[in-house]
Scaffold this motif. Structure first.
Motif, PDB file in Angstrom:
ATOM      1  N   LEU A 179      21.851   5.178  37.325  1.00  0.00           N
ATOM      2  CA  LEU A 179      22.822   4.708  36.325  1.00  0.00           C
ATOM      3  C   LEU A 179      22.105   4.026  35.162  1.00  0.00           C
ATOM      4  CD1 LEU A 179      26.128   4.131  36.431  1.00  0.00           C
ATOM      5  CD2 LEU A 179      25.283   1.817  36.556  1.00  0.00           C
ATOM      6  N   GLN A 180      22.448   4.419  33.953  1.00  0.00           N
ATOM      7  CA  GLN A 180      21.866   3.811  32.755  1.00  0.00           C
ATOM      8  C   GLN A 180      22.951   3.020  32.031  1.00  0.00           C
ATOM      9  OE1 GLN A 180      18.608   4.394  31.948  1.00  0.00           O
ATOM     10  NE2 GLN A 180      18.437   5.722  33.740  1.00  0.00           N
ATOM     11  N   LEU A 181      22.632   1.781  31.656  1.00  0.00           N
ATOM     12  CA  LEU A 181      23.579   0.993  30.864  1.00  0.00           C
ATOM     13  C   LEU A 181      22.849   0.466  29.617  1.00  0.00           C
ATOM     14  CD1 LEU A 181      25.300  -1.084  33.735  1.00  0.00           C
ATOM     15  CD2 LEU A 181      26.237   0.908  32.541  1.00  0.00           C
ATOM     16  N   PRO A 182      22.543   1.351  28.661  1.00  0.00           N
ATOM     17  CA  PRO A 182      21.788   0.919  27.490  1.00  0.00           C
ATOM     18  C   PRO A 182      22.562  -0.029  26.582  1.00  0.00           C
ATOM     19  CG  PRO A 182      22.437   3.220  27.285  1.00  0.00           C
ATOM     20  CD  PRO A 182      22.790   2.797  28.665  1.00  0.00           C
ATOM     21  N   HIS A 183      23.890  -0.025  26.698  1.00  0.00           N
ATOM     22  CA  HIS A 183      24.698  -0.893  25.831  1.00  0.00           C
ATOM     23  C   HIS A 183      25.310  -2.017  26.668  1.00  0.00           C
ATOM     24  CE1 HIS A 183      24.237   2.032  22.613  1.00  0.00           C
ATOM     25  NE2 HIS A 183      24.335   2.928  23.589  1.00  0.00           N
ATOM     26  N   ASP A 184      25.279  -3.198  26.082  1.00  0.00           N
ATOM     27  CA  ASP A 184      25.667  -4.406  26.803  1.00  0.00           C
ATOM     28  C   ASP A 184      27.031  -4.913  26.315  1.00  0.00           C
ATOM     29  OD1 ASP A 184      25.154  -6.284  28.634  1.00  0.00           O
ATOM     30  OD2 ASP A 184      23.696  -7.433  27.444  1.00  0.00           O
ATOM     31  N   ARG A 194      41.055  -3.925  27.411  1.00  0.00           N
ATOM     32  CA  ARG A 194      41.863  -4.524  26.353  1.00  0.00           C
ATOM     33  C   ARG A 194      41.076  -4.775  25.072  1.00  0.00           C
ATOM     34  NH1 ARG A 194      41.032 -10.196  26.488  1.00  0.00           N
ATOM     35  NH2 ARG A 194      42.960 -10.573  25.360  1.00  0.00           N
ATOM     36  N   LYS A 195      39.768  -4.923  25.165  1.00  0.00           N
ATOM     37  CA  LYS A 195      38.970  -5.247  23.978  1.00  0.00           C
ATOM     38  C   LYS A 195      38.329  -3.975  23.419  1.00  0.00           C
ATOM     39  CE  LYS A 195      38.265 -10.046  24.626  1.00  0.00           C
ATOM     40  NZ  LYS A 195      37.486 -11.192  24.231  1.00  0.00           N
ATOM     41  N   PRO A 196      38.677  -3.624  22.157  1.00  0.00           N
ATOM     42  CA  PRO A 196      38.182  -2.363  21.604  1.00  0.00           C
ATOM     43  C   PRO A 196      36.660  -2.259  21.573  1.00  0.00           C
ATOM     44  CG  PRO A 196      39.468  -3.624  19.966  1.00  0.00           C
ATOM     45  CD  PRO A 196      39.591  -4.338  21.274  1.00  0.00           C
ATOM     46  N   ASN A 197      35.967  -3.378  21.264  1.00  0.00           N
ATOM     47  CA  ASN A 197      34.495  -3.303  21.217  1.00  0.00           C
ATOM     48  C   ASN A 197      33.917  -3.024  22.602  1.00  0.00           C
ATOM     49  OD1 ASN A 197      35.415  -5.926  21.889  1.00  0.00           O
ATOM     50  ND2 ASN A 197      33.428  -6.817  21.412  1.00  0.00           N
ATOM     51  N   ARG A 198      34.560  -3.541  23.646  1.00  0.00           N
ATOM     52  CA  ARG A 198      34.076  -3.286  25.010  1.00  0.00           C
ATOM     53  C   ARG A 198      34.413  -1.860  25.455  1.00  0.00           C
ATOM     54  NH1 ARG A 198      35.350  -9.207  27.788  1.00  0.00           N
ATOM     55  NH2 ARG A 198      34.102 -10.348  26.272  1.00  0.00           N
ATOM     56  N   LEU A 199      35.566  -1.363  25.028  1.00  0.00           N
ATOM     57  CA  LEU A 199      35.889   0.034  25.368  1.00  0.00           C
ATOM     58  C   LEU A 199      34.869   0.963  24.708  1.00  0.00           C
ATOM     59  CD1 LEU A 199      37.991   1.677  26.977  1.00  0.00           C
ATOM     60  CD2 LEU A 199      39.112   2.144  24.804  1.00  0.00           C
ATOM     61  N   ASP A 200      34.425   0.562  23.523  1.00  0.00           N
ATOM     62  CA  ASP A 200      33.398   1.349  22.834  1.00  0.00           C
ATOM     63  C   ASP A 200      32.089   1.340  23.629  1.00  0.00           C
ATOM     64  OD1 ASP A 200      32.852   2.881  20.525  1.00  0.00           O
ATOM     65  OD2 ASP A 200      31.543   1.260  19.824  1.00  0.00           O
ATOM     66  N   VAL A 201      31.780   0.198  24.258  1.00  0.00           N
ATOM     67  CA  VAL A 201      30.578   0.116  25.107  1.00  0.00           C
ATOM     68  C   VAL A 201      30.755   1.038  26.321  1.00  0.00           C
ATOM     69  CG1 VAL A 201      29.159  -1.405  26.555  1.00  0.00           C
ATOM     70  CG2 VAL A 201      29.941  -2.191  24.315  1.00  0.00           C
ATOM     71  N   THR A 202      31.939   1.039  26.919  1.00  0.00           N
ATOM     72  CA  THR A 202      32.211   1.973  28.036  1.00  0.00           C
ATOM     73  C   THR A 202      31.900   3.402  27.593  1.00  0.00           C
ATOM     74  OG1 THR A 202      34.066   0.581  28.802  1.00  0.00           O
ATOM     75  CG2 THR A 202      33.973   2.819  29.661  1.00  0.00           C
ATOM     76  N   LYS A 203      32.410   3.754  26.406  1.00  0.00           N
ATOM     77  CA  LYS A 203      32.250   5.126  25.893  1.00  0.00           C
ATOM     78  C   LYS A 203      30.774   5.464  25.687  1.00  0.00           C
ATOM     79  CE  LYS A 203      34.004   7.915  22.098  1.00  0.00           C
ATOM     80  NZ  LYS A 203      34.756   7.888  20.846  1.00  0.00           N
ATOM     81  N   LYS A 204      30.027   4.531  25.075  1.00  0.00           N
ATOM     82  CA  LYS A 204      28.611   4.800  24.788  1.00  0.00           C
ATOM     83  C   LYS A 204      27.798   4.878  26.083  1.00  0.00           C
ATOM     84  CE  LYS A 204      28.337   2.622  20.245  1.00  0.00           C
ATOM     85  NZ  LYS A 204      28.147   1.315  19.622  1.00  0.00           N
ATOM     86  N   ASN A 205      28.084   3.992  27.035  1.00  0.00           N
ATOM     87  CA  ASN A 205      27.342   4.050  28.303  1.00  0.00           C
ATOM     88  C   ASN A 205      27.690   5.318  29.089  1.00  0.00           C
ATOM     89  OD1 ASN A 205      25.710   1.796  28.003  1.00  0.00           O
ATOM     90  ND2 ASN A 205      27.218   0.402  28.888  1.00  0.00           N
ATOM     91  N   LEU A 206      28.953   5.748  29.017  1.00  0.00           N
ATOM     92  CA  LEU A 206      29.316   7.024  29.667  1.00  0.00           C
ATOM     93  C   LEU A 206      28.470   8.156  29.089  1.00  0.00           C
ATOM     94  CD1 LEU A 206      33.198   6.809  29.877  1.00  0.00           C
ATOM     95  CD2 LEU A 206      31.747   7.595  31.753  1.00  0.00           C
ATOM     96  N   ALA A 207      28.294   8.129  27.767  1.00  0.00           N
ATOM     97  CA  ALA A 207      27.552   9.206  27.100  1.00  0.00           C
ATOM     98  C   ALA A 207      26.081   9.224  27.523  1.00  0.00           C
ATOM     99  CB  ALA A 207      27.666   9.051  25.590  1.00  0.00           C
ATOM    100  N   ALA A 208      25.589   8.109  28.039  1.00  0.00           N
ATOM    101  CA  ALA A 208      24.180   8.024  28.439  1.00  0.00           C
ATOM    102  C   ALA A 208      23.961   8.458  29.892  1.00  0.00           C
ATOM    103  CB  ALA A 208      23.684   6.594  28.246  1.00  0.00           C
ATOM    104  N   ASN A 209      25.028   8.879  30.569  1.00  0.00           N
ATOM    105  CA  ASN A 209      24.937   9.197  32.001  1.00  0.00           C
ATOM    106  C   ASN A 209      25.503  10.580  32.309  1.00  0.00           C
ATOM    107  OD1 ASN A 209      24.119   6.615  33.683  1.00  0.00           O
ATOM    108  ND2 ASN A 209      25.319   5.923  31.931  1.00  0.00           N
ATOM    109  N   GLU A 210      25.062  11.089  33.467  1.00  0.00           N
ATOM    110  CA  GLU A 210      25.613  12.362  33.972  1.00  0.00           C
ATOM    111  C   GLU A 210      26.768  12.057  34.925  1.00  0.00           C
ATOM    112  OE1 GLU A 210      22.614  15.152  35.668  1.00  0.00           O
ATOM    113  OE2 GLU A 210      21.291  13.493  35.173  1.00  0.00           O
TER     114      GLU A 210
END
Ligand SMILES: C[S@@+](CC[C@H](N)C(=O)[O-])C[C@H]1O[C@@H](n2cnc3c(N)ncnc32)[C@H](O)[C@@H]1O
Length: 185
Positions: free
Chosen positions: A4-9, A61-77
């Protein structure tokens, strides 16, 4: 699959790896499940689930955190079909989830009500503060969901004067619920 990669915090996450491992085990995810992550934040639980089930809905609920979810998803298979929803649950929750993780505790009673109304089979909630933990346990019990409560404390070794000592993380309470559970033993 790769690690699992979590490049965005994001400030409130991630759920720590050891806690995630127990949480996922208690959720008993199956390949056919639709899983919902309430408070997806860094997406660590969303991604782990997306490697195990067919469908995931992540609500944050927080748009900036949902954006982090999206970016971290993109970094994983992962293989699941993942839907991201910016909403404060119970808003945005699906009607057909099989398993639910509650990592964000706002409105948790209404979230549990929704879970009961829509026949969610397995529910796990993680809480770190003591008083909200008591309230959450009671809310599970009142809805005949309470199956198990696990208190988990993880300590990591580090080098101290040529030997090994440990740094402790705060304890986490893992509340495990199942539909029509019989309560604690
Ligand atoms: C402790 S963090 C969860 C950490 C996450 N499991 C991870 O690994 O990154 C809690 C998150 O839940 C969100 N949250 C709290 N209550 C919520 C609700 N009712 N609906 C949606 N998001 C919620 C917060 O904004 C926060 O990002």
């Amino acid at each position: 699959m790769s690690r699992l990669q979590l490049p965005h915090d994001a400030k409130a996450g991630p759920t720590k790896p050891e806690v995630r491992a127990v949480t996922l085990d208690k959720l008993g995810l199956r390949p056919t499940d639709h899983f919902v992550d309430v408070g997806s934040c860094t997406g660590s639980v969303t991604i782990e689930a997306a490697r195990r089930v067919r469908r995931v809905t992540a609500v944050e609920r927080k748009p900036n955190r949902l954006d982090v979810t999206k970016k971290n998803l993109a970094a994983n298979e992962y293989d699941a079909d993942v839907t991201l929803r910016e909403a404060e649950a119970p808003e945005g929750l699906p009607e057909d989830a099989d398993a639910m993780f509650i990592g964000g505790s706002r409105n948790f009673e209404a979230v549990l009500d929704h879970a009961v109304e829509t026949d969610v089979d397995r529910i796990v909630m993680n809480v770190s503060r003591v008083e909200p933990t008591g309230a959450a346990i009671e809310a599970f019990r009142e809805r005949d969901l309470l199956d198990e409560v696990v208190q988990m404390q993880v300590n990591h070794g580090y080098e101290l004067a040529g030997a090994t000592s440990f740094r402790s993380n705060n304890p986490v309470y893992i509340i495990v619920g199942r539909r029509d559970a019989g309560g604690l033993d």
